[in-house]
Design an enzyme around this catalytic site. Structure first.
Site, mmCIF file in Angstrom:
data_model
loop_
_atom_site.group_PDB
_atom_site.id
_atom_site.type_symbol
_atom_site.label_atom_id
_atom_site.label_comp_id
_atom_site.label_asym_id
_atom_site.label_seq_id
_atom_site.Cartn_x
_atom_site.Cartn_y
_atom_site.Cartn_z
ATOM 1 N N GLY A 1 -13.646 -0.128 3.540
ATOM 2 C CA GLY A 1 -12.619 -0.463 4.448
ATOM 3 C C GLY A 1 -12.776 -2.044 4.793
ATOM 4 O O GLY A 1 -11.525 -2.302 5.085
ATOM 5 N N TYR B 1 0.774 -1.001 -0.181
ATOM 6 C CA TYR B 1 0.029 -0.047 -0.101
ATOM 7 C C TYR B 1 0.807 1.353 0.002
ATOM 8 O O TYR B 1 1.079 1.880 0.969
ATOM 9 C CB TYR B 1 -0.837 0.047 1.352
ATOM 10 C CG TYR B 1 -1.723 -1.275 1.147
ATOM 11 C CD1 TYR B 1 -2.808 -1.129 0.237
ATOM 12 C CD2 TYR B 1 -1.816 -1.963 2.319
ATOM 13 C CE1 TYR B 1 -3.753 -2.451 0.213
ATOM 14 C CE2 TYR B 1 -2.798 -3.193 2.265
ATOM 15 C CZ TYR B 1 -3.649 -3.271 1.359
ATOM 16 O OH TYR B 1 -4.484 -4.379 1.389
ATOM 17 N N TYR C 1 1.566 -0.563 -7.661
ATOM 18 C CA TYR C 1 0.107 -0.648 -6.998
ATOM 19 C C TYR C 1 -0.794 -0.707 -8.075
ATOM 20 O O TYR C 1 -0.634 0.188 -8.976
ATOM 21 C CB TYR C 1 -0.088 0.578 -6.147
ATOM 22 C CG TYR C 1 -1.629 0.251 -5.576
ATOM 23 C CD1 TYR C 1 -1.897 -0.380 -4.386
ATOM 24 C CD2 TYR C 1 -2.547 0.942 -6.024
ATOM 25 C CE1 TYR C 1 -3.034 -0.654 -3.885
ATOM 26 C CE2 TYR C 1 -3.782 1.043 -5.580
ATOM 27 C CZ TYR C 1 -4.086 0.005 -4.525
ATOM 28 O OH TYR C 1 -5.298 0.010 -3.958
ATOM 29 N N GLN D 1 -13.931 6.452 2.230
ATOM 30 C CA GLN D 1 -13.632 5.433 3.236
ATOM 31 C C GLN D 1 -14.241 6.003 4.607
ATOM 32 O O GLN D 1 -14.523 7.155 4.615
ATOM 33 C CB GLN D 1 -12.166 5.168 3.369
ATOM 34 C CG GLN D 1 -11.748 3.812 3.049
ATOM 35 C CD GLN D 1 -10.179 3.383 3.328
ATOM 36 O OE1 GLN D 1 -9.286 4.435 3.659
ATOM 37 N NE2 GLN D 1 -9.920 2.243 3.173
ATOM 38 N N ARG E 1 -5.716 -12.907 0.384
ATOM 39 C CA ARG E 1 -6.280 -11.716 -0.245
ATOM 40 C C ARG E 1 -7.650 -12.293 -0.874
ATOM 41 O O ARG E 1 -7.860 -13.460 -0.934
ATOM 42 C CB ARG E 1 -5.218 -11.357 -1.386
ATOM 43 C CG ARG E 1 -4.023 -11.148 -0.930
ATOM 44 C CD ARG E 1 -4.019 -9.749 -0.145
ATOM 45 N NE ARG E 1 -4.596 -8.543 -1.101
ATOM 46 C CZ ARG E 1 -4.794 -7.634 -0.670
ATOM 47 N NH1 ARG E 1 -4.202 -7.067 0.473
ATOM 48 N NH2 ARG E 1 -5.192 -6.658 -1.598
ATOM 49 N N GLU F 1 -0.478 -6.548 9.516
ATOM 50 C CA GLU F 1 -1.629 -5.953 9.077
ATOM 51 C C GLU F 1 -2.906 -6.701 9.885
ATOM 52 O O GLU F 1 -3.695 -6.114 10.371
ATOM 53 C CB GLU F 1 -1.939 -6.473 7.414
ATOM 54 C CG GLU F 1 -2.876 -5.690 6.843
ATOM 55 C CD GLU F 1 -3.192 -5.914 5.547
ATOM 56 O OE1 GLU F 1 -2.209 -6.702 4.782
ATOM 57 O OE2 GLU F 1 -4.085 -5.023 4.622
ATOM 58 N N ASP G 1 -12.948 -4.872 2.618
ATOM 59 C CA ASP G 1 -12.840 -5.082 1.147
ATOM 60 C C ASP G 1 -13.805 -6.645 1.043
ATOM 61 O O ASP G 1 -14.679 -6.266 -0.098
ATOM 62 C CB ASP G 1 -11.715 -5.215 0.599
ATOM 63 C CG ASP G 1 -10.613 -3.893 0.874
ATOM 64 O OD1 ASP G 1 -11.105 -3.232 1.708
ATOM 65 O OD2 ASP G 1 -9.533 -3.942 0.413
HETATM 66 C C1 GLC Z 1 -7.058 -2.603 2.576
HETATM 67 C C2 GLC Z 1 -8.279 -2.656 3.832
HETATM 68 C C3 GLC Z 1 -8.410 -0.997 3.993
HETATM 69 C C4 GLC Z 1 -7.494 -0.370 4.355
HETATM 70 C C5 GLC Z 1 -6.143 -0.643 3.213
HETATM 71 C C6 GLC Z 1 -4.871 -0.165 3.434
HETATM 72 O O1 GLC Z 1 -7.543 -2.309 1.338
HETATM 73 O O2 GLC Z 1 -9.238 -3.591 3.629
HETATM 74 O O3 GLC Z 1 -9.390 -1.196 5.093
HETATM 75 O O4 GLC Z 1 -7.710 1.099 4.293
HETATM 76 O O5 GLC Z 1 -5.980 -2.016 3.024
HETATM 77 O O6 GLC Z 1 -4.301 -0.467 4.717
#
Ligand code: GLC
Length: 423
Positions: free
Chosen positions: A168, A39, A91, A111, A203, A393, A170
């Protein structure tokens, strides 16, 4: 009542130092990436947690995190879920796939607005230091809240999402019914990058991904125009995550705004409307807060960690305490994202089972504020799982095993702001 972050002069343990080092390493100058690689941009609700972590040792930097987030705010008031400050080819889906035209390259969805609750906390930590900065953010925060109320509220008064990523959570089971209604025809070829960083078994699946991307392509085709997107939208799911987090945000804005003598007109009515709307999220058949498909009224019948955000939103129901006891008895390492006794439970797959430190924080704090002893138990379990398995995470809620990305910002921040402090 509402809890504050620890004062900056608090004593730092070795683990606190490790958490702090993660925030510093993930700092890209004014914003923090959730984790390097997987990310690489600024994520909306991740940033709000990062701010609380920074507040333990650098309050100025904490405010900057939220200020940077609002530099991406659209004219409509919407604050995007990702801000692509600097290009990163590692990404997908990047800025070209979203095709948005906000002040900063971004995604086209939002979000959960945790920042609305956490900016007031930064203010409480040092009112003199924060007053001007809060004042400057206040109208922007209100505009974001008003955007939600205008564009993300259904006929029954519940806040809904138009993409699973918006919540958030997913790949939560909450979206399964609506996702079935999305026909991803014509989505075309794309190359996922997430599974190059993390094992594919942790995932979302290809079935999910095709639909995620199809929904993004639909938004792009419609120029991300709220009114155009609302018409015939196949994906509208009323979501306890959004609803309770927005409700708390409004409450916090009202208190802080009044303290600073700002114009809080309309906030009380907005709070009352969401208190009323919360009733729509109560699934009478299951006896818990739940999500439903706004297009056909079908309940998810899923007891998730979002169900337990009710207390964070200042809404209580005695049944929820009993449900929390049940899931904690079934899963030793924190509140699972889906109850382990649900057949859809999958201990390692993202939002279909694993426990997440930041969700635990909102659940635990909310419960403690409501006088529920289990709130402290949630904190202790979160402390234990992080201490044993690190700042990852998310965690397998049955074994505690680390999962997903490493050196994760919000897990480190939650340690500093809540989980790591002595009870
Ligand atoms: C994933 C999570 C999300 C979060 C992002 C970055 O997509 O599901 O909630 O904001 O990762 O950590």
């Amino acid at each position: 009542m509402m809890t504050d972050t620890l004062p900056p002069e608090a004593v730092f343990s070795e683990r606190d130092e490790a958490a702090r080092a993660i925030l510093i390493a993930n700092d890209r100058g004014g914003y923090t990436v959730p984790t390097a690689g997987l990310y690489p941009y600024q994520w909306n609700w991740d940033s709000a947690f990062a701010a609380l972590g920074f507040a333990r040792f650098d309050l100025n930097r904490a405010w900057a995190e939220i200020e940077t987030l609002f530099t991406g705010q659209w004219e409509s008031g919407m604050v995007p879920h990702i801000l692509f400050h600097k290009p990163d080819p590692g990404y997908f889906p990047g800025p070209d796939v979203w095709g948005c035209h906000g002040p900063i390259a971004s995604s086209g969805i939002t979000q959960p607005p945790v920042a609305l609750s956490f900016a007031p906390r930064l203010l409480r930590q040092d009112p003199d230091f924060g007053a001007e900065r809060f004042r400057a953010l206040f109208p922007k925060m209100r505009a974001w809240a008003e955007w939600f109320l205008r564009w993300r509220r259904d006929e029954k008064g519940a806040i809904f999402v138009i993409h699973p990523w918006e919540s958030g959570r997913d790949n939560a089971p909450d979206w399964d019914d609506a996702m079935e209604g999305v026909d991803p025809q014509g989505v075309g070829y794309y190359e996922r990058r997430d599974t190059q960083h993390v094992d594919a078994s942790m995932r979302p699946t290809k079935y999910d991904y095709d639909r995620y991307i199809w929904l993004v392509q639909r938004g792009k085709r419609l120029g991300w125009d709220d009114a155009a997107m609302a018409e015939g939208n196949p994906f509208r799911v009323a979501d306890p995550t959004m609803h309770f987090i927005l409700l708390r945000g409004l409450r916090e804005l009202l208190i802080a705004g009044d303290q600073l003598g700002l114009d809080t007109g309309g906030l009380e009515d907005q709070i009352a409307a969401l208190e009323e709307g919360a009733k729509a999220l109560w699934n009478p058949g299951m006896g818990f807060f739940d999500s439903y498909n706004c297009n056909n009224g079908i309940w998810s019948n899923a007891l998730t960690n979002a169900s337990f955000l009710c207390w964070f939103g200042g809404v209580s129901a005695p049944e929820m305490e009993r449900h929390l006891r049940r899931v904690l008895d079934a899963a030793p390492y924190g509140v699972p994202s889906l109850a382990p006794f649900d057949p859809r439970f999958d201990a390692k797959r993202y939002w279909r089972g694993p426990t997440w430190a930041m969700m635990n924080m909102m659940i635990g704090e909310g419960a403690s504020e409501a006088g529920i002893a289990l709130g402290e138990e949630v904190r202790q379990r979160t402390q234990e799982v992080i201490a044993k398995y690190g700042f990852v995470e998310y965690f397998d809620p049955m074994t505690g095993e680390a999962a997903g990305g490493k050196a994760f910002t919000w897990t480190a921040a939650v340690w500093l702001a809540w989980a790591g402090k002595e009870g």
